[in-house]
Design a protein around this motif. Structure first.
Motif, PDB file in Angstrom:
ATOM      1  N   ILE A  76       2.438   1.616  -3.681  1.00  0.00           N
ATOM      2  CA  ILE A  76       1.602   2.162  -4.539  1.00  0.00           C
ATOM      3  C   ILE A  76       1.119   3.550  -4.306  1.00  0.00           C
ATOM      4  O   ILE A  76       0.939   4.305  -5.384  1.00  0.00           O
ATOM      5  CB  ILE A  76      -0.021   1.108  -4.286  1.00  0.00           C
ATOM      6  N   SER A  77       0.982   4.184  -3.256  1.00  0.00           N
ATOM      7  CA  SER A  77       0.373   5.382  -2.887  1.00  0.00           C
ATOM      8  C   SER A  77       1.438   6.334  -3.330  1.00  0.00           C
ATOM      9  O   SER A  77       1.135   7.363  -3.644  1.00  0.00           O
ATOM     10  CB  SER A  77      -0.031   5.292  -1.480  1.00  0.00           C
ATOM     11  N   TYR A  78       2.872   5.942  -3.118  1.00  0.00           N
ATOM     12  CA  TYR A  78       3.854   6.751  -3.351  1.00  0.00           C
ATOM     13  C   TYR A  78       4.374   6.935  -4.552  1.00  0.00           C
ATOM     14  O   TYR A  78       4.880   7.982  -5.190  1.00  0.00           O
ATOM     15  CB  TYR A  78       5.198   6.292  -2.346  1.00  0.00           C
ATOM     16  N   LYS A  79       4.414   5.605  -5.321  1.00  0.00           N
ATOM     17  CA  LYS A  79       4.570   5.763  -6.795  1.00  0.00           C
ATOM     18  C   LYS A  79       6.066   6.052  -7.054  1.00  0.00           C
ATOM     19  O   LYS A  79       6.104   7.309  -7.741  1.00  0.00           O
ATOM     20  CB  LYS A  79       3.886   6.450  -7.775  1.00  0.00           C
ATOM     21  N   PRO A  83       0.874  -1.297  -0.131  1.00  0.00           N
ATOM     22  CA  PRO A  83       0.030  -0.177   0.113  1.00  0.00           C
ATOM     23  C   PRO A  83       0.934   1.285  -0.032  1.00  0.00           C
ATOM     24  O   PRO A  83       0.314   2.128  -0.739  1.00  0.00           O
ATOM     25  CB  PRO A  83      -0.797  -0.365   1.292  1.00  0.00           C
ATOM     26  N   ILE A  84       2.019   1.339   0.862  1.00  0.00           N
ATOM     27  CA  ILE A  84       2.825   2.555   0.821  1.00  0.00           C
ATOM     28  C   ILE A  84       3.566   2.694  -0.654  1.00  0.00           C
ATOM     29  O   ILE A  84       3.483   3.751  -1.064  1.00  0.00           O
ATOM     30  CB  ILE A  84       3.976   2.210   1.708  1.00  0.00           C
TER      31      ILE A  84
END
Length: 215
Positions: free
Chosen positions: A107-110, A104-105
């Motif tokens: 994917i969110s940060y990209k 999740p981290i």
């Protein structure tokens, strides 16, 4: 440029020397960055505000001694022995739980670049490269990781997915090129350096002796 560093170690009061390389690379790089690491109970060194620290809670399961010895074996071994070592190592699930909890981290940060420190974080680089379009950088900090690559063909395959490899010595780089020919031209030598304020000539009387460290 968005950089994410991944390391399962971090400098703390119990192990002050642990994870110093990714810590200081994050600290002194002016780019805003993300640092993903394992959550520790001990007091940690503090990063500057431009670095976001994300801690993942998971149990670090040590590699059993018999598997560790097989991974670090330097003598020539038969194919079936290497294959059996691979199956036993995969059974420990080292690195996989860390990756799953980090998804999740990531994917969110990209991130544009994912810098993986230690081969146990290599799955973060693989996922980020092929699912998020990130550049995958691998940092190799010791010779034992190189020996493990020689003994685990799957690890050797994964390493060759990296866009760049950074290692500590020229000898390490030359050894990597001997069994990773596809990485020739993609290996960089970066010494960890020394702080001259802490390590300097104190003008003390010395013994007439030579101390050799490493090779």
């Amino acid at each position: 440029m968005k950089i994410c560093r991944v390391s399962n170690s971090y400098p703390n009061d119990k192990r002050p020397g642990s994870g110093l390389v990714p810590f200081y690379l994050s600290k002194y790089s002016p780019e805003p960055s993300l640092y993903i690491t394992r959550k520790l109970d001990s007091k940690k060194k503090v990063l500057p505000k431009h670095v976001a620290l994300k801690e993942i809670s998971y149990n670090e399961v040590p590699t059993p001694d018999n598997i560790r010895k097989s991974l670090q074996a330097t003598e020539s071994r038969k194919y079936y022995s290497k294959l059996w070592t691979l199956f036993r190592f995969a059974g420990t699930l080292r690195g996989l739980v860390f990756l799953l909890k980090s998804l999740p981290i990531l994917i969110s940060y990209k991130p544009e670049i994912v810098a993986c420190h230690q081969s146990l974080t290599i799955l973060h680089g693989i996922f980020s490269k092929y699912c998020l379009g990130s550049k995958f950088i691998l940092h190799i900090h010791n010779n034992s990781e190189i020996v493990a690559m020689k003994n685990l063909w799957l690890l050797k395959v994964l390493v060759q997915r990296a866009d760049l490899i950074f290692c500590l010595t020229k000898n390490m780089g030359r050894e990597l090129e001997t069994f990773l020919p596809s990485m020739v031209g993609k290996i960089r030598y970066t010494s960890t350096g020394v702080n001259p304020v802490l390590f300097r000539d104190l003008k003390k009387k010395r013994k007439n002796q030579l101390i050799a460290i490493g090779y």
